[in-house]
Scaffold this motif. Structure first.
Motif, PDB file in Angstrom:
ATOM      1  N   LYS A 113      36.535  49.440  28.408  1.00  0.00           N
ATOM      2  CA  LYS A 113      36.051  49.372  27.032  1.00  0.00           C
ATOM      3  C   LYS A 113      36.865  48.424  26.165  1.00  0.00           C
ATOM      4  CE  LYS A 113      34.459  54.179  27.164  1.00  0.00           C
ATOM      5  NZ  LYS A 113      34.578  55.517  26.529  1.00  0.00           N
ATOM      6  N   GLY A 114      37.710  47.627  26.751  1.00  0.00           N
ATOM      7  CA  GLY A 114      38.545  46.718  25.968  1.00  0.00           C
ATOM      8  C   GLY A 114      39.504  45.981  26.887  1.00  0.00           C
ATOM      9  N   GLY A 115      40.697  45.719  26.359  1.00  0.00           N
ATOM     10  CA  GLY A 115      41.701  45.014  27.158  1.00  0.00           C
ATOM     11  C   GLY A 115      41.635  43.522  27.015  1.00  0.00           C
ATOM     12  N   GLU A 116      41.176  43.054  25.839  1.00  0.00           N
ATOM     13  CA  GLU A 116      41.079  41.612  25.618  1.00  0.00           C
ATOM     14  C   GLU A 116      42.469  40.991  25.588  1.00  0.00           C
ATOM     15  OE1 GLU A 116      38.953  38.196  25.319  1.00  0.00           O
ATOM     16  OE2 GLU A 116      38.058  40.198  25.368  1.00  0.00           O
ATOM     17  N   GLY A 117      42.659  39.937  26.391  1.00  0.00           N
ATOM     18  CA  GLY A 117      43.926  39.207  26.416  1.00  0.00           C
ATOM     19  C   GLY A 117      45.033  39.876  27.207  1.00  0.00           C
ATOM     20  N   ILE A 118      44.740  40.964  27.926  1.00  0.00           N
ATOM     21  CA  ILE A 118      45.756  41.668  28.713  1.00  0.00           C
ATOM     22  C   ILE A 118      45.693  41.180  30.166  1.00  0.00           C
ATOM     23  CG2 ILE A 118      46.579  43.912  29.492  1.00  0.00           C
ATOM     24  CD1 ILE A 118      45.327  45.161  27.049  1.00  0.00           C
ATOM     25  N   ASP A 119      46.784  40.660  30.655  1.00  0.00           N
ATOM     26  CA  ASP A 119      46.845  40.159  32.033  1.00  0.00           C
ATOM     27  C   ASP A 119      47.025  41.318  33.007  1.00  0.00           C
ATOM     28  OD1 ASP A 119      46.684  37.519  31.141  1.00  0.00           O
ATOM     29  OD2 ASP A 119      48.850  37.428  30.817  1.00  0.00           O
ATOM     30  N   GLU A 120      46.587  41.082  34.240  1.00  0.00           N
ATOM     31  CA  GLU A 120      46.754  42.065  35.318  1.00  0.00           C
ATOM     32  C   GLU A 120      48.153  41.905  35.914  1.00  0.00           C
ATOM     33  OE1 GLU A 120      45.050  44.495  36.435  1.00  0.00           O
ATOM     34  OE2 GLU A 120      43.127  44.279  35.395  1.00  0.00           O
ATOM     35  N   LEU A 121      49.140  42.436  35.190  1.00  0.00           N
ATOM     36  CA  LEU A 121      50.524  42.250  35.642  1.00  0.00           C
ATOM     37  C   LEU A 121      50.803  42.882  37.001  1.00  0.00           C
ATOM     38  CD1 LEU A 121      52.618  42.662  32.361  1.00  0.00           C
ATOM     39  CD2 LEU A 121      51.659  40.607  33.391  1.00  0.00           C
ATOM     40  N   PRO A 122      50.332  44.107  37.297  1.00  0.00           N
ATOM     41  CA  PRO A 122      50.598  44.647  38.638  1.00  0.00           C
ATOM     42  C   PRO A 122      50.040  43.769  39.757  1.00  0.00           C
ATOM     43  CG  PRO A 122      49.914  46.397  37.158  1.00  0.00           C
ATOM     44  CD  PRO A 122      49.701  45.117  36.429  1.00  0.00           C
ATOM     45  N   ALA A 123      48.821  43.242  39.558  1.00  0.00           N
ATOM     46  CA  ALA A 123      48.238  42.376  40.583  1.00  0.00           C
ATOM     47  C   ALA A 123      49.016  41.069  40.706  1.00  0.00           C
ATOM     48  CB  ALA A 123      46.777  42.087  40.243  1.00  0.00           C
ATOM     49  N   ILE A 124      49.450  40.529  39.563  1.00  0.00           N
ATOM     50  CA  ILE A 124      50.244  39.286  39.603  1.00  0.00           C
ATOM     51  C   ILE A 124      51.560  39.511  40.344  1.00  0.00           C
ATOM     52  CG2 ILE A 124      51.488  37.631  38.161  1.00  0.00           C
ATOM     53  CD1 ILE A 124      49.328  38.020  36.039  1.00  0.00           C
ATOM     54  N   LEU A 125      52.201  40.646  40.079  1.00  0.00           N
ATOM     55  CA  LEU A 125      53.464  40.943  40.764  1.00  0.00           C
ATOM     56  C   LEU A 125      53.257  41.186  42.247  1.00  0.00           C
ATOM     57  CD1 LEU A 125      55.108  43.253  38.085  1.00  0.00           C
ATOM     58  CD2 LEU A 125      55.999  41.063  38.868  1.00  0.00           C
ATOM     59  N   ASN A 126      52.139  41.814  42.606  1.00  0.00           N
ATOM     60  CA  ASN A 126      51.871  42.064  44.032  1.00  0.00           C
ATOM     61  C   ASN A 126      51.696  40.768  44.811  1.00  0.00           C
ATOM     62  OD1 ASN A 126      51.997  44.839  43.763  1.00  0.00           O
ATOM     63  ND2 ASN A 126      49.807  45.044  43.335  1.00  0.00           N
ATOM     64  N   GLU A 127      51.281  39.716  44.138  1.00  0.00           N
ATOM     65  CA  GLU A 127      51.159  38.408  44.805  1.00  0.00           C
ATOM     66  C   GLU A 127      52.449  37.596  44.702  1.00  0.00           C
ATOM     67  OE1 GLU A 127      47.855  36.358  43.170  1.00  0.00           O
ATOM     68  OE2 GLU A 127      46.357  37.829  43.819  1.00  0.00           O
ATOM     69  N   ALA A 128      53.103  37.692  43.547  1.00  0.00           N
ATOM     70  CA  ALA A 128      54.268  36.824  43.310  1.00  0.00           C
ATOM     71  C   ALA A 128      55.495  37.276  44.100  1.00  0.00           C
ATOM     72  CB  ALA A 128      54.593  36.785  41.816  1.00  0.00           C
ATOM     73  N   ILE A 129      55.702  38.585  44.232  1.00  0.00           N
ATOM     74  CA  ILE A 129      56.916  39.064  44.910  1.00  0.00           C
ATOM     75  C   ILE A 129      56.932  38.681  46.389  1.00  0.00           C
ATOM     76  CG2 ILE A 129      58.137  41.149  45.613  1.00  0.00           C
ATOM     77  CD1 ILE A 129      57.492  42.357  42.929  1.00  0.00           C
TER      78      ILE A 129
END
Length: 622
Positions: free
Chosen positions: A203-219
């Motif tokens: 129902k929202g979340g405008e401008g919020i990045d998927e930090l857990p998904a980004i960390l799961n790829e970056a680490i």
């Protein structure tokens, strides 16, 4: 020369060296220049005596030698020192990095927060302006979207109005400044939690990045990149070690000329390996923290969904703590992104100090040198010496530690960064990893490990001599002081990170201890209820008494004597201390008693006759 004068001379030397290097096209930092100056002074081959004051000729010689070493860009030793200085000045622990980031964020938000807390809004337009500033503050502190994006502002405003309507702004402005700052931070966390929950519900979340998904790829990507760099440095170290070992056995003069250069590049890759191990450890810690936080975030979100479900209204006492917990977890995700970016940049920047390898020893040269040479890895060397252990019965004074008999064995601080002490001393600076399973020698409250049983026995015969040889070798190659962690012997060249952590004492291994146990008589504190009654008849009597009191009335009476009675008080003046003084002073003196006894020694008659004579003068005669 006083201490201040000496500091002034050193600063002038450092400044002059930096200017000379800059004029010749080489920009160097003051930290690097200071390290190089100390390294040149320590090197016994340069002939400086640290116990006497430097003359003008000594200063000019010091400046010349320092400039020559700083301008020798093809020297692996200089690259190693630059690497050490860079890592020392840029690396900080993850905890300190996160604290510094939060401090910077607070300092940047301080002007915005000050505009809100210091506001004296009265009119409707002024109150609306303050409310918009609160929305901007919430967005800036949470980091969820841009404060200039209209959609983000609308979503944040709607979330803020649900917990802090604009009608409560007047009450907010009447609070103290400290209370306003506390409520601003609390509102930020609650609004952040609401927006994260709305994003989870779609129902929202405008401008919020998927930090857990980004960390799961970056680490995993960062971990893989560091492991590749680490393995490349290890492979080079194995090759250089094999070549140096062969040169010690060979009598080929052409190969012996390259021994010094080989040792310098070996020190370079070993230092790079040590730094990469520190970075890799932080990345692994980052992965563990992210995994734990993801589980907590999912659990908190499920708990919040079970509370809210399809209800139109829920108690704030139930959801606000969960919103705050979600906000704190999301802030931790942002912190891990920062830590991971910092570690990646540090890994990439360390590669600039490895350029000498491809220039001095290209691949074709290394292939020709490594013909018919068996290159052993560190793991293979440890396996070769795994079965040979030191027998403590062969020694009378020396104390040996073993993994199976020592508590906290993993926390023993082994000297020389885990390299064999005897091999380094005897083979002129060769770095061979030590095997702790062979046995660790305790000598003068320090612990030494060795690559083989024979090396351990030879070192134990004269450990003081070997330690001095290692110190002399470190003076010639200043990069060894940090690589082998010889900061206690060379305090003037201790790195900044070691100085910061100087007060932090590591846990010492427990080799022998006296223990005792004691059983407590009463583990739990006594809890005696004074009004407890075991007799039911006594309880019945008290119940009847209380029941009768319900039908009683309390009366008060007043007598004629107590009517209009009041308290009186009186006041007196305390007596004063008075004194008198006479016109003249006089004194008296009593005569000194003078009484003598005669005849105490006896004489010819058998009876002793004592005579008492009083020669004291009369009072009126004095």
């Amino acid at each position: 020369m006083t201490h201040s004068q000496a500091e002034s001379v050193i600063k002038n030397i450092i400044r002059e060296i930096g200017q000379e290097c800059a004029m010749k096209g080489q920009t160097v930092s003051e930290t690097l220049v200071a390290f190089m100056v100390k390294a040149v002074v320590l090197d016994p081959r340069n002939g400086f005596n640290v116990d006497r004051t430097l003359t003008k000729a000594d200063v000019q010689k010091l400046i010349k030698l320092s400039i020559e070493r700083l301008l020798d860009t093809s020297n692996p030793s200089l690259d190693t020192i630059k690497m050490q200085v860079y890592f020392d000045m840029n690396y900080i622990s993850r905890v300190e990095l996160i604290k510094e980031q939060h401090r910077v964020l607070d300092s940047r938000l301080a002007p915005v927060g000050r505009e809100i807390t210091d506001s004296r809004a009265r009119t409707r337009e002024e109150l609306e302006s303050v409310y918009r500033k609160i929305v901007s503050y919430v967005l800036l502190r949470s980091g969820l979207g841009s404060p200039t994006d209209i959609k983000v502002i609308r979503e944040a405003t709607a979330a803020l109005q649900s917990v802090f309507p604009q009608t409560e702004l007047a009450a907010f402005l009447s609070l103290s400044k400290k209370e306003k700052e506390r409520q601003l931070k609390e509102l930020t966390m609650i609004v952040t939690g609401i927006r994260l929950f709305n994003k989870e519900c779609g129902k929202g979340g405008e401008g919020i990045d998927e930090l857990p998904a980004i960390l799961n790829e970056a680490i995993p990507a960062a971990n893989h990149h560091i492991e590749i760099e680490l393995q490349a440095s290890k492979d080079l170290a194995y090759q250089y070690t094999a070549l140096i070992e062969m040169m010690h056995l060979s009598q080929n003069a052409e190969l012996e000329l390259k021994t010094t250069m080989l040792k310098e590049v070996l020190y370079n890759v070993r230092q790079h390996e040590a730094f990469l191990c520190i970075i890799l450890s932080d990345v692994i810690t980052c992965a563990q923290e992210v995994d734990m936080m993801q589980k907590q975030f999912a659990a908190q979100m499920e708990h919040l969904k079970s509370i809210v479900q399809a209800k139109t209204a829920v108690p704030t006492s139930l959801v606000y703590p969960i919103f705050i917990a979600l906000s704190n977890l999301w802030t931790s995700f942002q912190d891990e992104i920062l830590v991971l970016s910092f570690l990646n940049n540090l890994t990439i920047n360390l590669q600039q100090f490895l350029g000498a390898h491809s220039v001095i020893f290209p691949e074709d040269v290394m292939e020709s040198l490594l013909e018919d040479i068996i290159v052993k890895t560190d793991e293979e060397r440890l396996k070769e010496s795994a079965d040979s252990k030191v027998n403590p019965a062969d020694f009378t004074v020396e104390e040996w530690l073993f993994p199976e008999t020592t508590i906290n064995f993993s926390q023993v601080q082994i000297q020389y960064h885990g390299f064999c002490a005897y091999t380094f001393a005897v083979k002129d600076g060769l770095l061979i990893p030590a095997n702790v399973a062979v046995g660790i020698l305790k000598f003068r409250e320090k612990y030494y490990a060795f690559s083989s049983k024979e090396a351990a026995y030879n070192f134990a015969k004269n450990p003081e001599k070997c330690v001095k040889m290692i110190a002399e070798k470190a003076k010639e190659s200043a990069e060894l002081i940090q690589l082998l962690e010889l900061h206690q012997q060379f305090e003037s060249l201790a790195p900044y990170s070691q100085i910061r952590a100087k007060d932090k004492q590591s846990m010492k291994p427990i080799t022998k201890c006296d223990t005792s146990t004691q059983t407590d008589v009463h583990i739990l504190p006594p809890n005696i209820v004074k009004n407890y009654e075991w007799n039911e008849w006594e309880l019945r009597r008290k119940a009847i008494k209380l029941a009768n009191l319900r039908q009683k009335l309390t009366h008060s009476v007043q007598t004629n004597l107590s009517h209009m009675r009041r308290d009186n008080c009186s006041q007196v003046y305390p007596p004063k201390d008075n004194g008198t003084q006479t016109k003249r002073e006089s004194n008296t003196n009593v005569p000194k008693p003078q009484i003598f006894l005669a005849g105490l020694r006896g004489g010819t008659p058998p009876i002793t006759r004592m005579v008492k004579i009083n020669l004291t003068r009369a009072v009126d005669e004095t």
